[in-house]
Motif scaffolding. Sequence first.
Motif, short mmCIF file in Angstrom:
data_model
loop_
_atom_site.label_atom_id
_atom_site.label_comp_id
_atom_site.label_asym_id
_atom_site.label_seq_id
_atom_site.Cartn_x
_atom_site.Cartn_y
_atom_site.Cartn_z
N LEU A 98 -4.40 -1.96 -20.52
CA LEU A 98 -4.99 -1.85 -19.20
C LEU A 98 -4.03 -2.07 -18.26
N ILE A 99 -3.80 -1.42 -17.12
CA ILE A 99 -2.96 -1.61 -16.17
C ILE A 99 -3.63 -2.29 -14.87
N ARG A 100 -3.11 -3.44 -14.38
CA ARG A 100 -3.77 -3.99 -13.18
C ARG A 100 -2.72 -4.28 -12.24
N MET A 101 -3.29 -4.38 -10.92
CA MET A 101 -2.30 -4.76 -9.84
C MET A 101 -1.89 -6.52 -9.80
N GLY A 102 -0.57 -6.56 -9.84
CA GLY A 102 -0.26 -7.83 -9.71
C GLY A 102 0.56 -8.48 -10.99
N THR A 103 1.21 -9.35 -10.85
CA THR A 103 1.97 -9.86 -12.04
C THR A 103 1.89 -11.47 -11.91
N THR A 104 0.68 -12.00 -11.24
CA THR A 104 0.67 -13.57 -11.35
C THR A 104 0.12 -13.93 -12.62
N VAL A 112 -3.21 -7.69 -20.16
CA VAL A 112 -2.89 -6.57 -19.29
C VAL A 112 -1.47 -6.39 -19.06
N ALA A 113 -0.95 -5.19 -18.46
CA ALA A 113 0.40 -4.92 -18.13
C ALA A 113 0.14 -5.00 -16.57
N GLY A 114 0.99 -5.97 -15.78
CA GLY A 114 0.60 -5.90 -14.28
C GLY A 114 1.67 -5.17 -13.53
N VAL A 115 1.33 -4.78 -12.32
CA VAL A 115 2.00 -3.67 -11.51
C VAL A 115 3.02 -4.89 -10.54
N GLU A 129 8.52 9.49 -5.10
CA GLU A 129 9.64 8.88 -5.88
C GLU A 129 9.44 7.33 -5.71
N GLY A 130 10.16 6.64 -6.80
CA GLY A 130 10.00 5.20 -6.81
C GLY A 130 9.98 4.65 -8.34
N ASN A 131 9.83 3.43 -8.32
CA ASN A 131 9.78 2.86 -9.72
C ASN A 131 8.51 2.22 -9.92
N PHE A 132 7.91 2.89 -10.87
CA PHE A 132 6.67 2.10 -11.31
C PHE A 132 6.67 0.94 -12.17
N ALA A 133 7.10 -0.43 -11.97
CA ALA A 133 7.46 -1.50 -12.69
C ALA A 133 6.41 -2.32 -13.37
N LEU A 134 6.19 -2.46 -14.46
CA LEU A 134 5.19 -3.24 -15.07
C LEU A 134 5.70 -4.45 -15.73
N ALA A 135 4.98 -5.45 -15.96
CA ALA A 135 5.51 -6.44 -16.62
C ALA A 135 4.20 -6.98 -17.67
N ALA A 136 4.28 -7.60 -18.79
CA ALA A 136 3.46 -8.05 -19.55
C ALA A 136 3.76 -9.22 -20.62
N HIS A 137 2.97 -9.94 -21.14
CA HIS A 137 3.53 -11.01 -22.13
C HIS A 137 4.02 -10.61 -23.39
#
Length: 239
Positions: A98-104, A112-115, A129-137
């Motif tokens: 699941l992708i959700r907004m935020g990386t707190t 989830v993977a956070g935006v 254009e741009g970079n769809f950047a995600l973070a996850a544990h």
Amino acid sequence: MTKVRRSRGAVLLGVVGELLITAGVVLGLFVAYSLWWTDVVADRRAGQVGGELRRDWAATAPARPGGGAEAAAPPVYAAGDGIGFLHVPALGKGDSTLIRMGTTPEVLNEGVAGVYQDPYRAAMPWEAEGNFALAAHRDGHGARFHDLDRLGKGDPIVVETKDSWYVYRVDATLPQTSRYDTGIIAPVPVGSGYHQPGRYLTLTTCTPVYTSRYRMAVWASLVRVDPVDAKRTPPPELR
């Protein structure tokens, strides 16, 4: 019977031994909590929220022929909102996050993977254009990117939204960089090999595994957009 008196040293050693055993048990319980129970809780929560998102999609108007609904009327998302799903075949057949907004921590700890919204606002996949950047544990709390180091050049990554499948191909990876290196999620990611604006995807997580000392990154670029049909038939990369 003769009573055997223990020396003070023996008593002290016994107490120290009991304390070490207790500390070992406590440490073991903490590790189990961090690496197992948090995964259970996070996966359960992500499953609930992901299910709610899919039900919302099903309850609204179907995707228009040809897709592209996001581009016609870009939705506005708040922190914590679910926007879609990330599929990475290299992480296992059927991999879906699941992708959700935020990386707190409040967002990422729910499996989830956070935006990213800071220090750069990640561009959504449907933007020009741009970079769809995600973070996850990488460990604990779902550990969705535990095996991110498996990805290599040419591997497919798919972002699923209500109306479109965004298909990316990995172009480069960065095994390790400083956790303060924000350039890796810039609109044109530093170190990626990209030199001009495009439609990029960046996945980041901690490294080495079980630490948060450094960061690793995977960079991919968009190769095509497939419209979602009535049966939500996945693209060939996910079959």
